[in-house]
Design an enzyme around this catalytic site. Structure first.
Site, PDB file in Angstrom:
ATOM      1  N   SER A 116       0.815  -1.216   0.000  1.00  0.00           N
ATOM      2  CA  SER A 116       0.000   0.000   0.000  1.00  0.00           C
ATOM      3  C   SER A 116       0.851   1.269   0.000  1.00  0.00           C
ATOM      4  CB  SER A 116      -0.922   0.007   1.217  1.00  0.00           C
ATOM      5  OG  SER A 116      -1.723  -1.148   1.240  1.00  0.00           O
TER       6      SER A 116
HETATM    7  N1  SAH Z   1      -0.763  -4.361   3.990  1.00  0.00           N
HETATM    8  C1  SAH Z   1      -0.351  -4.969   2.728  1.00  0.00           C
HETATM    9  C2  SAH Z   1      -1.420  -4.776   1.697  1.00  0.00           C
HETATM   10  C3  SAH Z   1      -1.377  -5.762   0.605  1.00  0.00           C
HETATM   11  S1  SAH Z   1      -2.688  -5.578  -0.567  1.00  0.00           S
HETATM   12  C4  SAH Z   1       0.935  -4.325   2.294  1.00  0.00           C
HETATM   13  O1  SAH Z   1       1.064  -3.119   2.461  1.00  0.00           O
HETATM   14  O2  SAH Z   1       1.772  -5.016   1.726  1.00  0.00           O
HETATM   15  C5  SAH Z   1      -3.974  -6.512   0.186  1.00  0.00           C
HETATM   16  C6  SAH Z   1      -3.709  -7.986   0.371  1.00  0.00           C
HETATM   17  O3  SAH Z   1      -4.937  -8.596   0.789  1.00  0.00           O
HETATM   18  C7  SAH Z   1      -3.262  -8.743  -0.872  1.00  0.00           C
HETATM   19  O4  SAH Z   1      -2.022  -9.348  -0.622  1.00  0.00           O
HETATM   20  C8  SAH Z   1      -4.355  -9.808  -1.075  1.00  0.00           C
HETATM   21  O5  SAH Z   1      -3.868 -11.048  -1.547  1.00  0.00           O
HETATM   22  C9  SAH Z   1      -4.923  -9.926   0.327  1.00  0.00           C
HETATM   23  N2  SAH Z   1      -6.277 -10.457   0.427  1.00  0.00           N
HETATM   24  C10 SAH Z   1      -7.342 -10.225  -0.376  1.00  0.00           C
HETATM   25  N3  SAH Z   1      -8.423 -10.888   0.055  1.00  0.00           N
HETATM   26  C11 SAH Z   1      -8.034 -11.567   1.178  1.00  0.00           C
HETATM   27  C12 SAH Z   1      -8.707 -12.462   2.070  1.00  0.00           C
HETATM   28  N4  SAH Z   1      -9.978 -12.776   1.927  1.00  0.00           N
HETATM   29  N5  SAH Z   1      -8.003 -12.956   3.115  1.00  0.00           N
HETATM   30  C13 SAH Z   1      -6.695 -12.652   3.281  1.00  0.00           C
HETATM   31  N6  SAH Z   1      -6.009 -11.835   2.462  1.00  0.00           N
HETATM   32  C14 SAH Z   1      -6.668 -11.301   1.414  1.00  0.00           C
END
Ligand code: SAH
Length: 211
Positions: free
Chosen positions: A59
């Site tokens: 993010s």
């Molecule tokens: N805080 C992270 C954000 C990653 S983007 C960072 O800054 O790196 C959001 C993430 O949510 C993605 O990796 C995606 O695979 C995950 N995601 C989406 N749906 C999900 C679910 N139902 N359970 C767990 N993770 C999920």
């Protein structure tokens, strides 16, 4: 360089995204460049999201700062971090809640769980549990939580997440379709929830793997 990262943190403070001393200290300690793909370390010092593979992103720093300020995690808190991705926000939370606290982070893409594990190993946190799975309905094993933070968007807040909050606990999550509203829910009683909304964000979708 680390200098550029500290400059990014300074800018997040100057722009009003970072306010709380403990959150600022965590940002200074946990370097974003430790949580990006090889070759993208320089880019990690700028305020925009970056690809981490599998269609997902780490993010934007201003957004992570804004969400953590809304969540207000404290020393000793137990936090559920849904959508661990790179593990950067997980690490920030681990630093803030400290040894007396606990961070439970869930990610549904196995390769990203491995990526987050590898990135988190650069720091010596012993208060993080990283779980492979669908977190769209929370994680009951460790409920109730002082805070739940969701890094992926859904059209509505799943009721299961609200039920896993302690009374006095908070949930921060993007809600909506194309463009989302960051929604903060504070549980003020068994059946009482207070809502606050901040429109104009864009997140990857929260995927449901089970029904
Ligand atoms: N805080 C992270 C954000 C990653 S983007 C960072 O800054 O790196 C959001 C993430 O949510 C993605 O990796 C995606 O695979 C995950 N995601 C989406 N749906 C999900 C679910 N139902 N359970 C767990 N993770 C999920």
């Amino acid at each position: 360089m680390s200098f550029l990262y500290q400059k990014l943190v300074d800018q997040l403070i100057a722009r009003g995204f970072l306010r709380t001393p403990e959150i600022i200290a965590a940002f200074r300690h946990v370097k974003r460049s430790d949580f990006v793909l090889p070759g993208m370390e320089e880019e990690a010092h700028y305020d925009y999201p970056l690809m981490i593979g599998y269609g997902q992103t780490i993010s934007q720093p201003a957004t992570v700062a804004f969400m953590l300020e809304l969540l207000q995690p404290k020393l000793g808190d137990k936090i559920l971090d849904i959508g661990a991705g790179s593990g950067w926000q997980t690490a920030l939370l681990a630093k803030i809640v400290g040894k007396s606290g606990q961070v439970i982070a869930i990610e549904r893409i196995p390769e990203l769980v491995d990526f987050a594990k590898k990135n988190l190993a650069k720091y010596n946190f012993d208060n993080v549990e990283l779980i492979l799975g669908d977190g769209s309905r929370g994680y009951r094993k460790y409920e109730p939580y002082d805070g739940i933070i969701v890094a992926a968007a859904a059209p509505d807040i799943p009721d299961e997440l609200l039920q896993q909050l302690k009374i006095g606990g908070r949930l921060v999550m993007p809600v909506g379709d194309e463009i989302q509203t960051l929604t903060v829910v504070k549980r003020t009683g068994k059946r009482d929830f207070k809502y606050q909304e901040f429109p104009g964000f864009r997140f990857v979708p929260l995927v449901r793997d089970n029904n």
